[in-house]
Design a protein around this motif. Structure first.
Motif, short mmCIF file in Angstrom:
data_model
loop_
_atom_site.label_atom_id
_atom_site.label_comp_id
_atom_site.label_asym_id
_atom_site.label_seq_id
_atom_site.Cartn_x
_atom_site.Cartn_y
_atom_site.Cartn_z
N VAL A 69 0.86 -1.18 0.00
CA VAL A 69 0.00 0.00 0.00
C VAL A 69 0.90 1.24 0.00
N TYR A 120 1.63 4.79 0.69
CA TYR A 120 0.91 5.59 1.68
C TYR A 120 1.61 6.92 1.90
N ASP A 121 0.85 8.02 1.69
CA ASP A 121 1.42 9.35 1.90
C ASP A 121 0.62 10.18 2.89
N SER A 156 -4.91 7.74 0.05
CA SER A 156 -4.04 6.67 0.52
C SER A 156 -4.60 6.05 1.80
N ALA A 159 3.15 -0.82 4.17
CA ALA A 159 2.87 0.56 3.77
C ALA A 159 4.19 1.18 3.34
N TYR A 200 6.14 4.60 2.03
CA TYR A 200 6.16 6.05 1.84
C TYR A 200 7.34 6.37 0.93
N LEU A 221 -3.62 1.00 -4.11
CA LEU A 221 -3.27 2.40 -3.97
C LEU A 221 -4.47 3.28 -4.20
N GLY A 222 -4.40 4.45 -3.58
CA GLY A 222 -5.46 5.42 -3.72
C GLY A 222 -5.20 6.32 -4.91
#
Length: 141
Positions: free
Chosen positions: A7, A9-10, A15, A33, A35, A109-110
């Protein structure tokens, strides 16, 4: 062996939605996750002062660690022990490379859902990951 879910992730709402989706949908999976600290490239990078890079990089890593700590808290609420990683580079490239080298089964992912001119001008990490990924990608909107 359980599935390995990545995933990116930010800390943004998309996210966070992706993390929630991954934790709920892949409840028995190993979730990481990631970053990504964006690294300047091309023309802009030529004018950076090398002495300024280290403090900026340290600050970016610290910000990433704080964001990933929040993600770990969300995972803990779901009873999941979240693995976290910080990498530096162009986000879409780093995400795909991580999926290739770490034997990831699925990327979740978003997406901000930008369309039209906005997408053309800003690019789309989600779109680039979908195009280049060696594994299935779930885009959460």
């Amino acid at each position: 062996m359980s599935e390995h879910i990545l995933v990116p992730y930010d800390g943004s709402p998309p996210s966070a939605d992706a993390l929630e989706y991954a934790l709920e949908t892949f409840s028995d999976a190993h979730v990481t996750a990631l970053y990504v600290v964006p690294a300047p490239d091309g023309y802009e990078a030529l004018f950076e002062n090398p002495e300024d890079r280290v403090p900026a990089a340290d600050a970016a890593d610290e910000r990433g660690r704080d964001i990933l700590d929040d993600a770990a808290d969300v995972a803990a609420e779901h009873g999941v022990d979240l693995e976290t990683e910080i990498r530096t580079g162009k986000p879409d490239h780093v995400i795909v490379e991580h999926a290739e080298t770490e034997e990831v089964d699925t990327i979740v992912l978003g997406s901000h859902g930008r369309e039209g001119v906005s997408r053309l001008l800003l690019g789309s990490v989600a779109e680039n990951v979908v195009r280049r990924s060696p594994v299935p990608v779930v885009v959460v909107r």
